[in-house]
Design an enzyme around this catalytic site. Sequence first.
Site, PDB file in Angstrom:
ATOM      1  CG  HIS A 127      -2.026  -1.018   1.081  1.00  0.00           C
ATOM      2  ND1 HIS A 127      -3.310  -0.700   0.714  1.00  0.00           N
ATOM      3  CD2 HIS A 127      -2.014  -2.365   1.219  1.00  0.00           C
ATOM      4  CE1 HIS A 127      -4.044  -1.792   0.653  1.00  0.00           C
ATOM      5  NE2 HIS A 127      -3.276  -2.824   0.958  1.00  0.00           N
TER       6      HIS A 127
ATOM      7  CG  ASP B  34       0.028   9.226   0.657  1.00  0.00           C
ATOM      8  OD1 ASP B  34      -0.024   8.081   1.130  1.00  0.00           O
ATOM      9  OD2 ASP B  34      -0.677  10.172   1.056  1.00  0.00           O
TER      10      ASP B  34
HETATM   11  P1  ADQ Z   1      -3.187   6.092   4.817  1.00  0.00           P
HETATM   12  O1  ADQ Z   1      -1.767   6.547   4.990  1.00  0.00           O
HETATM   13  O2  ADQ Z   1      -3.983   5.932   6.028  1.00  0.00           O
HETATM   14  O3  ADQ Z   1      -3.258   4.740   3.953  1.00  0.00           O
HETATM   15  P2  ADQ Z   1      -5.050   7.513   2.898  1.00  0.00           P
HETATM   16  O4  ADQ Z   1      -5.063   6.763   1.626  1.00  0.00           O
HETATM   17  O5  ADQ Z   1      -5.093   8.984   2.702  1.00  0.00           O
HETATM   18  O6  ADQ Z   1      -3.814   7.216   3.829  1.00  0.00           O
HETATM   19  O7  ADQ Z   1      -6.339   7.079   3.709  1.00  0.00           O
HETATM   20  C1  ADQ Z   1      -6.756   7.780   4.838  1.00  0.00           C
HETATM   21  C2  ADQ Z   1      -8.185   7.385   5.159  1.00  0.00           C
HETATM   22  O8  ADQ Z   1      -8.452   7.771   6.494  1.00  0.00           O
HETATM   23  C3  ADQ Z   1      -9.212   8.085   4.289  1.00  0.00           C
HETATM   24  O9  ADQ Z   1     -10.241   7.173   3.975  1.00  0.00           O
HETATM   25  C4  ADQ Z   1      -9.717   9.214   5.180  1.00  0.00           C
HETATM   26  O10 ADQ Z   1     -11.058   9.561   4.959  1.00  0.00           O
HETATM   27  C5  ADQ Z   1      -9.572   8.615   6.560  1.00  0.00           C
HETATM   28  N1  ADQ Z   1      -9.336   9.691   7.546  1.00  0.00           N
HETATM   29  C6  ADQ Z   1      -8.237  10.462   7.642  1.00  0.00           C
HETATM   30  N2  ADQ Z   1      -8.400  11.361   8.644  1.00  0.00           N
HETATM   31  C7  ADQ Z   1      -9.622  11.139   9.172  1.00  0.00           C
HETATM   32  C8  ADQ Z   1     -10.383  11.759  10.232  1.00  0.00           C
HETATM   33  N3  ADQ Z   1      -9.917  12.777  10.957  1.00  0.00           N
HETATM   34  N4  ADQ Z   1     -11.589  11.256  10.497  1.00  0.00           N
HETATM   35  C9  ADQ Z   1     -12.072  10.226   9.786  1.00  0.00           C
HETATM   36  N5  ADQ Z   1     -11.411   9.619   8.773  1.00  0.00           N
HETATM   37  C10 ADQ Z   1     -10.206  10.069   8.468  1.00  0.00           C
HETATM   38  C11 ADQ Z   1      -2.316   3.842   3.350  1.00  0.00           C
HETATM   39  C12 ADQ Z   1      -1.268   4.464   2.410  1.00  0.00           C
HETATM   40  C13 ADQ Z   1      -1.974   5.295   1.325  1.00  0.00           C
HETATM   41  C14 ADQ Z   1      -2.976   4.413   0.577  1.00  0.00           C
HETATM   42  C15 ADQ Z   1      -3.874   3.660   1.549  1.00  0.00           C
HETATM   43  C16 ADQ Z   1      -4.728   2.625   0.827  1.00  0.00           C
HETATM   44  O11 ADQ Z   1      -0.368   5.289   3.140  1.00  0.00           O
HETATM   45  O12 ADQ Z   1      -1.031   5.830   0.413  1.00  0.00           O
HETATM   46  O13 ADQ Z   1      -3.780   5.214  -0.264  1.00  0.00           O
HETATM   47  O14 ADQ Z   1      -3.129   2.968   2.546  1.00  0.00           O
HETATM   48  O15 ADQ Z   1      -3.942   1.787   0.067  1.00  0.00           O
END
Ligand code: ADQ
Length: 462
Positions: A157, A365
């Site tokens: 990921h 990312d």
């Molecule tokens: P993450 O590093 O967690 O995932 P991301 O893909 O941006 O990053 O996902 C974050 C998720 O958390 C989103 O669904 C967002 O809505 C939720 N979120 C963030 N802050 C929040 C808050 N305050 N309240 C509620 N929800 C919140 C890892 C990798 C990424 C990759 C994903 C999936 O680092 O690059 O996209 O896995 O593969």
Amino acid sequence: MERLIVVSNRVNPARDPAAGSAGGLAMALAAALREDQGLWFGWSGETRANFTGNLSIQQIGGVTVALVDLDEQDRLEYYNGYANRTLWPLFHYRPDLVAFERSYDEGYERVNLRFAQTLRPLIQDNDMIWVQDYHLLPLARELRRLGVRNRIGFFLHIPWPSRRLIATLPKHRELVAALLDYDLVGFQTLDSRDAFAEYLLHNASGDVSPDGEVRAFGKQSRIGAFPIGIDADDFAGAVASEQATLAFERTRASLLGRKMIIGVDRLDYSKGLEERFCAYEQLLMDYPDQLEKVFFLQIATPSRDEVDAYQDIRARLEGLSGRINGTYADIDWVPIRYVNRSYRRDFLAGTYRAAHVGLVTPLRDGMNLVAKEYVAAQDPADPGVLILSELAGAAEQMRDALIVNPFSREDVAEAMRKALVMPHEERVARWTALQEGVQRDDVKAWRDRFVSTLRASRTCQA
Ligand code: ADQ
């Protein structure tokens, strides 16, 4: 019957899908498994004095899960150690933050073996196994040693870094060689896939065919890029919900006609939050016409609190937001609001929709699902503008966003200003193209592509 077994470090399908959870991985996998009669195996998140290997099998949110507890040393050395203090910073291009500790290596190997030994009795002949993410890079090797001949796929990921960076890791050869015990290794982007191929070619004298067949270390496997998406249908439901409408109205009312920029992230140094705050400060400095007309909301959920680097960033962000507000705030205007909490997904959907600009500027990312959620939440008749870091995996697909260099505060400030004054016609054109991609390349498409490619792969054990 062929079953899919998903294996990941943490297993946390949302009990209430609308409530969501902070972490893209959990949302994506629960959506994928609910439709299958599959099994999700991983760590319960609990620790005991001694490892027992006992399994707890239960139904959570419509998904069958099998959970195992680890011991305290595992948590320190494997989870907080090798996974989050060694691999995470290295794979996000932060060698300055990497901890090289032999005890972490040992903890990582030990937990991967424990996972393999606990999972082994659950595996039936026709099962396909799909292992997730950097915590479990050598799991297939351990399963193979235990005699598992099934198809096993792996999806990373986070980014796969350049070969020169990987080579700073003690035992990098063993780690990469272990990946070739999978039948299929999937990456988020072509960039990551190519970086992995480069390592095989230059550091392991391997072969890579144009269709992704690879040979190295006396093994053969297949590699590919499988960009992950959001659960587009489910998210559309969240956007249309009453909670979302309430959040939208509440947020818009609080703006008093100002335009809002939103950032939503896990509190992590890879997300570029400090640089983003500085870029916003630059906007206020360089474009005085925007003073009192704009408002920046940053929602940042705390994560990995036990790792020092995460405590440091929290303190620095508080200092920066205080400085910006101290310099620019007036009696009736606060330029930046920085919130450290988690929100329900439907509430978040309404808040995204209320924002005129979505600011997604990670320094690295794997993909970044917030960029896709922001697009999916917009009003088609009056959509906001996405600003996206060129170093997010999502930038390979989302070319109609305003693409920026997250390290350049001037570049990002300029894009913010451009987004804030962008004509309606251009906003609609950009958003229409982005939304088409978000709908098409959603989490189901990702799951189906990965699983069908794995099913079609010749098992490397054949
Ligand atoms: P993450 O590093 O967690 O995932 P991301 O893909 O941006 O990053 O996902 C974050 C998720 O958390 C989103 O669904 C967002 O809505 C939720 N979120 C963030 N802050 C929040 C808050 N305050 N309240 C509620 N929800 C919140 C890892 C990798 C990424 C990759 C994903 C999936 O680092 O690059 O996209 O896995 O593969």
